[in-house]
Write a protein that holds these residues in place. Structure first.
Motif, short mmCIF file in Angstrom:
data_model
loop_
_atom_site.label_atom_id
_atom_site.label_comp_id
_atom_site.label_asym_id
_atom_site.label_seq_id
_atom_site.Cartn_x
_atom_site.Cartn_y
_atom_site.Cartn_z
N ILE A 232 91.17 63.87 15.35
CA ILE A 232 92.11 64.98 15.27
C ILE A 232 93.21 64.75 16.30
CG2 ILE A 232 90.50 66.68 14.33
CD1 ILE A 232 90.21 67.83 17.20
N LEU A 233 94.44 64.93 15.86
CA LEU A 233 95.60 64.87 16.74
C LEU A 233 95.97 66.30 17.08
CD1 LEU A 233 97.97 63.35 18.10
CD2 LEU A 233 99.22 63.60 15.94
N VAL A 234 95.84 66.65 18.35
CA VAL A 234 96.08 68.02 18.80
C VAL A 234 97.41 68.05 19.56
CG1 VAL A 234 95.19 69.97 20.11
CG2 VAL A 234 93.59 68.36 19.03
N LYS A 235 98.35 68.83 19.04
CA LYS A 235 99.64 69.03 19.69
C LYS A 235 99.85 70.52 19.82
CE LYS A 235 103.00 66.22 18.50
NZ LYS A 235 103.99 65.49 17.65
N ARG A 236 99.63 71.03 21.06
CA ARG A 236 99.63 72.45 21.31
C ARG A 236 98.57 73.13 20.43
NH1 ARG A 236 103.86 69.90 22.49
NH2 ARG A 236 104.54 69.57 20.36
N ASP A 237 98.94 74.02 19.53
CA ASP A 237 97.93 74.73 18.73
C ASP A 237 97.76 74.15 17.34
OD1 ASP A 237 97.33 76.52 20.77
OD2 ASP A 237 98.94 77.88 20.20
N THR A 238 98.42 73.04 17.05
CA THR A 238 98.35 72.44 15.72
C THR A 238 97.45 71.21 15.75
OG1 THR A 238 100.58 73.21 15.18
CG2 THR A 238 99.68 71.43 13.83
N VAL A 239 96.58 71.12 14.75
CA VAL A 239 95.63 70.02 14.67
C VAL A 239 95.84 69.29 13.34
CG1 VAL A 239 93.19 69.37 14.65
CG2 VAL A 239 93.94 71.32 16.02
N GLU A 240 95.95 67.97 13.41
CA GLU A 240 96.10 67.14 12.22
C GLU A 240 94.96 66.14 12.14
OE1 GLU A 240 99.18 63.79 10.33
OE2 GLU A 240 99.80 65.02 12.04
N VAL A 241 94.41 65.96 10.95
CA VAL A 241 93.33 64.99 10.75
C VAL A 241 93.95 63.62 10.48
CG1 VAL A 241 91.31 64.37 9.37
CG2 VAL A 241 91.81 66.78 9.85
N VAL A 242 93.49 62.63 11.24
CA VAL A 242 94.00 61.26 11.12
C VAL A 242 92.81 60.33 10.95
CG1 VAL A 242 95.34 59.42 12.24
CG2 VAL A 242 95.92 61.83 12.66
N GLY A 243 92.89 59.39 10.01
CA GLY A 243 91.80 58.43 9.86
C GLY A 243 91.29 58.34 8.45
N LEU A 244 89.97 58.16 8.29
CA LEU A 244 89.41 57.81 6.99
C LEU A 244 88.43 58.82 6.42
CD1 LEU A 244 88.69 54.01 7.65
CD2 LEU A 244 90.81 55.08 6.83
N SER A 245 87.96 59.77 7.21
CA SER A 245 86.91 60.65 6.72
C SER A 245 87.27 62.11 7.00
CB SER A 245 85.57 60.27 7.35
OG SER A 245 84.49 60.97 6.74
N GLN A 246 86.24 62.97 7.17
CA GLN A 246 86.47 64.41 7.25
C GLN A 246 86.28 64.97 8.65
OE1 GLN A 246 83.98 63.11 5.01
NE2 GLN A 246 83.97 64.39 3.16
N VAL A 247 86.83 66.17 8.80
CA VAL A 247 86.63 67.00 9.99
C VAL A 247 86.13 68.35 9.51
CG1 VAL A 247 87.78 68.24 11.87
CG2 VAL A 247 88.32 65.84 11.44
N MET A 248 85.05 68.83 10.12
CA MET A 248 84.46 70.11 9.73
C MET A 248 84.67 71.11 10.86
SD MET A 248 80.97 68.59 7.97
CE MET A 248 80.51 70.12 7.14
N VAL A 249 85.16 72.29 10.50
CA VAL A 249 85.49 73.31 11.49
C VAL A 249 84.66 74.57 11.21
CG1 VAL A 249 87.31 74.74 12.48
CG2 VAL A 249 87.82 72.40 11.73
N TYR A 250 83.88 74.97 12.20
CA TYR A 250 83.03 76.16 12.09
C TYR A 250 83.58 77.27 12.98
CZ TYR A 250 79.35 73.13 10.13
OH TYR A 250 78.62 72.26 9.36
N ARG A 251 83.60 78.49 12.42
CA ARG A 251 83.98 79.67 13.20
C ARG A 251 82.93 80.75 13.02
NH1 ARG A 251 89.05 77.63 11.50
NH2 ARG A 251 90.63 77.54 13.15
N ASN A 252 82.45 81.28 14.10
CA ASN A 252 81.50 82.40 14.07
C ASN A 252 82.32 83.68 14.00
OD1 ASN A 252 79.49 84.30 14.43
ND2 ASN A 252 78.50 83.21 16.11
N THR A 253 82.60 84.14 12.79
CA THR A 253 83.60 85.20 12.60
C THR A 253 83.13 86.55 13.13
OG1 THR A 253 82.79 85.67 10.36
CG2 THR A 253 84.56 84.03 10.59
N THR A 254 81.82 86.80 13.16
CA THR A 254 81.34 88.10 13.65
C THR A 254 81.09 88.09 15.15
OG1 THR A 254 79.01 87.53 13.27
CG2 THR A 254 80.22 88.53 11.43
N GLY A 255 80.82 86.91 15.70
CA GLY A 255 80.52 86.83 17.13
C GLY A 255 79.16 87.36 17.50
N THR A 256 78.34 87.64 16.49
CA THR A 256 77.01 88.20 16.75
C THR A 256 75.93 87.15 16.52
OG1 THR A 256 76.80 88.97 14.46
CG2 THR A 256 77.76 90.50 16.06
N VAL A 257 74.81 87.32 17.20
CA VAL A 257 73.69 86.39 17.09
C VAL A 257 72.40 87.19 17.04
CG1 VAL A 257 72.41 84.54 18.24
CG2 VAL A 257 74.90 84.54 18.30
#
Length: 282
Positions: A232-257
């Motif tokens: 991932i190329l991170v420039k400030r708040d923008t992220v770009e995927v570079v390369g040959l495969s995938q990037v997986m992004v997880y967000r815990n939207t409720t914040g509860t456990v």
């Protein structure tokens, strides 16, 4: 007195509208590589994003994660040399090489640097012993350098750093087989990227359980799993995927456990899978 308060309010408004001394736009970039091979598209992009206008511009490899500094240095420099950039140097600061003022100046003034793979805890041990190393890396980043790292060099980018160890299952395995409370081991990394936890070799080694555990343990953080030969190329708040495969992004939207019998759970986790060339915002 009334005029004093009016002047004070005007001064505060003026200050609030000013840019900080270290503007966000002046920062460099992060190229966080998921391990495995480093295809030319990643190396070329690091060189492209770096300011190489100065004929004396140089790249730096930091080898403190590696088992053997010479091997890490050679293979760290090789892809850049293979892509036509020869002015490369390697440092093993705090281990083989002394942390001198000259060495720290080299870190501060590098056009780009690459943090080699190996063991992320080994790298952070050197930083704990010599915090001026971290300060110099941050100064280079603030001055516009591209900071890159692969595998262990990727893990150290986030402040909450996954070590790869487990409390309840101490025998090392590359894949987590459990979703359990108080099992994941994390320590402090560099924190070049904030509010994010990085995991690497992600698809290749099926590390979903590990990163899911991380975003349940730290629900205010985004989990980013980067596959091998991918970055991932991170420039400030923008992220770009570079390369040959995938990037997986997880967000815990409720914040509860929820915890039951040591098992950990939550609801409404958001998963996005990004392909090369795609972008997302942090």
């Amino acid at each position: 007195m009334k005029h004093f308060y009016i002047s004070l309010i005007l001064l505060l408004i003026l200050i609030s509208g000013c840019e900080p001394v270290q503007q966000q736009s002046e920062k460099g970039a992060l190229m966080i590589i998921g391990g495995g091979s480093r295809p030319d598209v990643i190396i070329e992009r690091i060189l492209e994003e770096s300011d190489l206008s100065d004929p004396n511009a140089f790249g730096l490899v930091l080898t403190m994660s590696g088992f053997d500094p010479d091997t890490s240095g050679f293979y760290g420099e090789k892809p850049f040399r293979d892509n036509g950039f020869e002015n490369m140097h390697s440092f093993d600061l705090g281990r083989r090489d002394s942390v001198t003022a000259t060495a720290l100046d080299s870190v501060r003034n590098a056009a780009f640097m690459y943090i080699a793979g190996g063991n992320q805890s080994r790298f952070m041990k050197r930083v704990e012993e010599h915090p001026e190393i971290e300060e110099a890396i941050f100064e280079a980043y603030a001055n516009g350098a591209v900071i890159s790292g692969s595998s262990a060099g990727a893990a150290i980018m986030s402040r909450i750093m996954i070590t790869g160890d487990q409390v309840k299952h101490p025998e090392y395995t590359s894949t987590f087989y459990h979703l359990e409370k108080d099992n994941l081991v994390t320590v402090e990394g560099l924190g070049l990227i904030t509010d994010v936890i990085i995991d690497q070799h992600f698809v290749k080694r099926a590390r979903n359980n590990r990163l899911l555990t991380a975003i349940m343990e730290y629900p205010d953080h985004i989990g980013i799993g980067i596959d091998e030969a991918t970055a991932i190329l991170v420039k400030r708040d923008t992220v770009e995927v570079v390369g040959l495969s995938q990037v997986m992004v997880y967000r815990n939207t409720t914040g509860t456990v929820k915890i039951e019998n040591g098992k950990i759970g939550t609801k409404n986790i958001q998963l996005d899978i990004y392909l090369p060339g795609e972008k997302f915002n942090l």
